[in-house]
Design an enzyme around this catalytic site. Structure first.
Site, PDB file in Angstrom:
ATOM      1  N   ASP A  66       0.730   4.066   1.997  1.00 37.95           N
ATOM      2  CA  ASP A  66       0.222   4.113   3.206  1.00 37.95           C
ATOM      3  C   ASP A  66      -0.299   5.861   3.592  1.00 37.95           C
ATOM      4  OD1 ASP A  66       1.141   4.207   6.090  1.00 37.95           O
ATOM      5  OD2 ASP A  66       2.452   5.992   6.297  1.00 37.95           O
ATOM      6  N   ASP A 111       0.550  -1.218   0.120  1.00 37.51           N
ATOM      7  CA  ASP A 111      -0.363   0.186   0.082  1.00 37.51           C
ATOM      8  C   ASP A 111       0.876   1.466  -0.263  1.00 37.51           C
ATOM      9  OD1 ASP A 111       0.368  -1.021   2.854  1.00 37.51           O
ATOM     10  OD2 ASP A 111       0.455   1.232   3.651  1.00 37.51           O
TER      11      ASP A 111
HETATM   12  N1  ADE Z   1       1.606   1.459   5.588  1.00 37.12           N
HETATM   13  C1  ADE Z   1       1.699   0.264   6.265  1.00 37.12           C
HETATM   14  N2  ADE Z   1       2.302   0.736   7.976  1.00 37.12           N
HETATM   15  C2  ADE Z   1       2.369  -0.030   8.977  1.00 37.12           C
HETATM   16  N3  ADE Z   1       2.938  -1.817   8.456  1.00 37.12           N
HETATM   17  C3  ADE Z   1       2.505  -1.795   7.201  1.00 37.12           C
HETATM   18  N4  ADE Z   1       1.943  -2.993   6.654  1.00 37.12           N
HETATM   19  C4  ADE Z   1       1.539  -2.932   5.239  1.00 37.12           C
HETATM   20  N5  ADE Z   1       1.723  -1.565   5.207  1.00 37.12           N
HETATM   21  C5  ADE Z   1       1.459  -1.275   6.261  1.00 37.12           C
END
Ligand code: ADE
Ligand SMILES: CSC[C@H]1O[C@H](OP(=O)(O)O)[C@H](O)[C@@H]1O
Length: 299
Positions: free
Chosen positions: A222, A220
């Site tokens: 974030d 992703d």
């Molecule tokens: N955006 C994210 N923040 C923290 N841990 C994660 N693991 C996978 N995506 C994450």
């Protein structure tokens, strides 16, 4: 501790890779001749039993970081017990397979990254094996083993992934994902990816003289992109499940790449100059717990 115990913890010239499987990888990496074993640790309960087996003739020991069925949140994982158990199993090196969020446009979901730096923002975790009665300060300037990271990156490419070589992982406490302000701040700090488990795992591996690398699977973007909603765990798991087979194939490819003999690694001797407490001031109870982690250097 006796000389016999010390020589037991010298590294052999054969590889034995410890794999710590993160989110979406609790079912292991498909080891041959797999056998599940419970290993106890003086540092408490590990996330679960380990699975020992082989791939291409190389020994592997697998541990699911969050336990079977993803039972443990990142802040409740007993990282000390996990690393201690791997050391007791005789692993020579540790590769983490982790789900991570991206803090940079070019690091797209579905890509892999072999990270080489950390910023540690975790706060409530046992982050050292040492303590009162046995103080140690290991060097952590380069927390990742370059040789293992490079082989893991090559293995990821062989498995068909786009792999970025190098990048800084920000370890956050979680379990909630970051606010937008935090996510933007971490970008300003120079972090490239974010996760909740790489620390204290990496620092504990260094204390246990285990070369460590992380092959992160980006799931992703974030929360820093204005136009996007923020992270949802369903999205993370969906991308993880789509990439789990590639991660397993990468481990298989790694087994095939490893040179026949494991060369000595300076990280195997990380404790040579790290112990500070004078022999007369050492705590016997703590020394006993350190039999595996520091058995090579303690007497
Ligand atoms: N955006 C994210 N923040 C923290 N841990 C994660 N693991 C996978 N995506 C994450
Ligand atoms: C399930 S999303 C958040 C979760 O995923 C990552 O776990 P791991 O590093 O073990 O793959 C992240 O660090 C969080 O623990």
């Amino acid at each position: 501790m006796h000389a016999e115990n010390q020589s037991r913890w010298e590294k052999p010239d054969r590889w034995h890779i410890g794999i710590i499987g993160g989110s979406g990888l609790a079912d292991g990496v498909g080891l041959e001749d797999a056998q599940e074993i419970e290993v106890s640790s003086p540092f408490g309960e590990a996330s679960g039993p380990v699975t020992v087996g082989t791939l291409d003739g190389v020994r592997f020991t697998f541990l699911a970081r969050h336990g079977a069925g993803h039972r443990l949140p990142p802040h409740e994982v007993n990282y000390r017990a996990n690393v201690d158990v791997l050391k007791r199993c005789g692993v020579t090196d540790v590769l983490s397979l982790s789900a991570i969020g991206s803090l940079q446009e070019n690091l797209a979901p579905g890509h892999f990254i072999a990270i080489d730096q950390f910023i540690d923002r975790t706060v409530h975790r046992g982050h050292s094996f040492f303590g009162p009665g046995m103080v140690a300060h290991v060097s952590l300037a380069d927390p990742v083993c370059p040789m293992l990271a490079s082989m893991a990156a090559r293995a990821g490419e062989k498995a068909g992934a786009t792999v970025h070589r190098g990048g800084c992982y920000l370890a956050m406490e979680g379990p909630q994902f970051s606010t937008r302000a935090e996510s933007r701040l971490y970008r300003q700090w120079g972090a490239d990816v974010i996760g909740m488990t790489g620390m204290p795992e990496a620092r504990l591996c260094r204390e246990a003289e285990l070369p460590y690398a992380m092959l992160g699977m980006i799931t992703d973007y974030d929360a820093w992109r204005e136009e996007e909603q923020g992270v949802e765990v369903s999205e993370v798991l969906e991308v993880m499940h789509a990439n789990a087979a590639t991660a397993r194939n990468a481990v298989r490819a790694l087994a095939a790449f490893l040179p026949e003999r494991r060369p000595p690694n300076p990280i195997d001797r990380a404790l040579d100059h790290a112990l500070v407490t004078a022999p007369a001031a050492r705590d016997r109870t703590l020394l006993a717990k350190l039999d595996a982690v520091a058995g090579r250097v303690l007497r």
